[in-house]
Design a protein around this motif. Structure first.
Motif, PDB file in Angstrom:
ATOM      1  N   PRO A 185       0.873  -1.042  -0.092  1.00 22.47           N
ATOM      2  CA  PRO A 185      -0.076  -0.006  -0.168  1.00 22.47           C
ATOM      3  C   PRO A 185       0.891   1.461   0.020  1.00 22.47           C
ATOM      4  N   VAL A 226      -2.937   1.929   6.755  1.00 21.64           N
ATOM      5  CA  VAL A 226      -4.402   1.907   6.736  1.00 21.64           C
ATOM      6  C   VAL A 226      -4.791   1.992   8.294  1.00 21.64           C
ATOM      7  N   LEU A 277      -6.063   1.622  -0.475  1.00 17.29           N
ATOM      8  CA  LEU A 277      -4.645   1.074  -0.380  1.00 17.29           C
ATOM      9  C   LEU A 277      -3.580   2.375  -0.859  1.00 17.29           C
TER      10      LEU A 277
END
Length: 401
Positions: free
Chosen positions: A58, A62, A168
């Motif tokens: 990513p 997150v 992402l």
């Protein structure tokens, strides 16, 4: 953001990197840029030295709020994109078989029918935003057909796929990430239902092929098998429509932005095959994938330790003057040449390349025949590219005719 500026227009960076000695460190990507055609091919051939384990790392962390939501779904597992060696071959074999020439040829009448319906829906309007009205829609229904999705489920699946990419690869607020995660979990739950159904009632579709290949036998699927199958089905679905959507919209952008090229295609439909290859080469949908070194290696004279991140730029290789004459010029009159790297090279060559090419050709032939006066809408600001290297494409594409 510096990264956004680089992602929106990486080509000047590529050009400098091709001229430089050795590899070039790109701080925006936190990786060594592999820019020349020969060096890119070498990395892609040497999978034992350059692992794909970080291929889909990513771009953004997150949030905790999103992780809580994702915990209700199906966890990440290796897929054909992010695996090596025997594991990669295990994931790839059913895709190669399921996307064979016969399967692709069999779905083309449906693709043409759906493409015509999409165009007919806006043809009498005199103007349209082609990304939303067409490019984001055709590939979803086509890959949905091959996977075996009910047409009523395709919009949910496509929406979930785009939300997974946003989660992402785009900076969102914690609440925005949590909302995106909800859509991703909804997609996973949907796909899990298909996986379990095909276990009980297999059909002639890609979902059944994956279940049979990754979980052979007849008993009820274990939870781990369901996690693996959902991850690989989600990867197939997203790769099946996001990449092709980007390819279609970027192709239309460059053809409509160069009136001579569009006129040539409209005057000679036989140029469609060459146009497909030139569009894929000139502004590649998958600009680059990450790799990580498994041991100390030397590439292009640059010594890299084990664990070094490299960004393997297919799009830069496709503009390499040592490989393609006048590489920065967009010209659909080039002789048909499929040796570009738009669909990868070596073990990780895209198994869906034939399907992507076919959908772009269907699109170009249809638009040239039905909308020869198509042009970019000069009343709108020039299209801007989405800030990503994974599925490079214009955010919107307003056109008139």
């Amino acid at each position: 953001m510096l990264r956004d500026a680089f992602y929106r227009d990486p080509y000047p960076h590529y050009a400098r990197a091709r001229r430089a000695d050795g590899l070039t460190w790109i701080p925006e990507a936190e990786a060594w840029l592999v820019a020349r055609d020969g060096d890119v091919r070498e990395v892609l051939r040497r999978a034992e030295d350059f692992s794909s384990a970080n291929a889909l790392l990513p771009d953004v962390p997150v949030s905790e709020a999103a992780l809580v939501v994702l915990a209700r779904g199906f966890g990440p597992r290796p897929t054909v994109v992010s695996s090596d060696g025997a594991a990669h071959r295990r994931y790839r074999t059913p895709l190669n078989q399921g996307l064979n020439p016969g399967r692709v040829e069999a779905v083309l009448p449906y693709a043409r029918e759906q493409a015509r319906e999409l165009v007919d829906a806006f043809a009498s309007d005199g103007s349209a935003e082609l990304v939303g009205a067409y490019a984001r829609r055709l590939p979803g229904v086509v890959i949905g057909r091959l996977i075996g999705l009910d047409p009523a489920d395709v919009p949910t699946a496509v929406h979930g796929g785009y939300r997974a990419e946003e989660l992402l690869f785009r900076p969102l607020s914690p609440s925005g990430q949590a909302a995106a995660a909800e859509d991703v979990v909804a997609l996973q739950v949907l796909l899990d239902g298909y996986v379990r159904d095909r276990r009980a009632r297999p059909r002639e579709d890609l979902c059944s092929d994956l279940v049979a290949a990754l979980a052979p036998g007849e008993g009820e699927l274990t939870l781990e098998q369901r996690h693996e199958l959902v991850a690989n089905l989600q990867n197939l679905l997203i790769a099946g429509f996001l990449t092709t959507s980007a390819l279609i919209s970027t192709a239309l952008l460059h053809l409509l932005g160069d009136r001579e090229q569009w006129s040539l295609l409209c005057a000679d439909p036989l140029l469609a095959e060459a146009a497909v290859e030139e569009c894929a080469r000139f502004d590649t949908a998958i600009q680059a994938f990450r790799r990580v070194t498994t041991r100390p290696v030397t590439l292009a004279g640059t010594r890299l330790p084990a664990g070094a991140a490299v960004l393997v730029a297919y799009a830069s290789a496709n503009r390499d003057e040592q490989r393609h004459a006048d590489a920065d010029r967009f010209d659909i009159r080039r002789p048909v040449d499929r040796r570009h790297l738009a669909f990868g090279h070596g073990p990780h060559t895209c198994p869906g390349a034939r399907l992507a090419r076919a959908q772009l050709r269907v699109t170009l032939e249809l638009f040239a025949r039905l909308l020869p006066d198509l042009r970019l809408d000069g009343r709108r600001p020039p299209p801007s590219m989405r800030p990503t290297l994974i599925h490079r494409s214009p955010q919107t594409l307003y056109a008139t005719w």
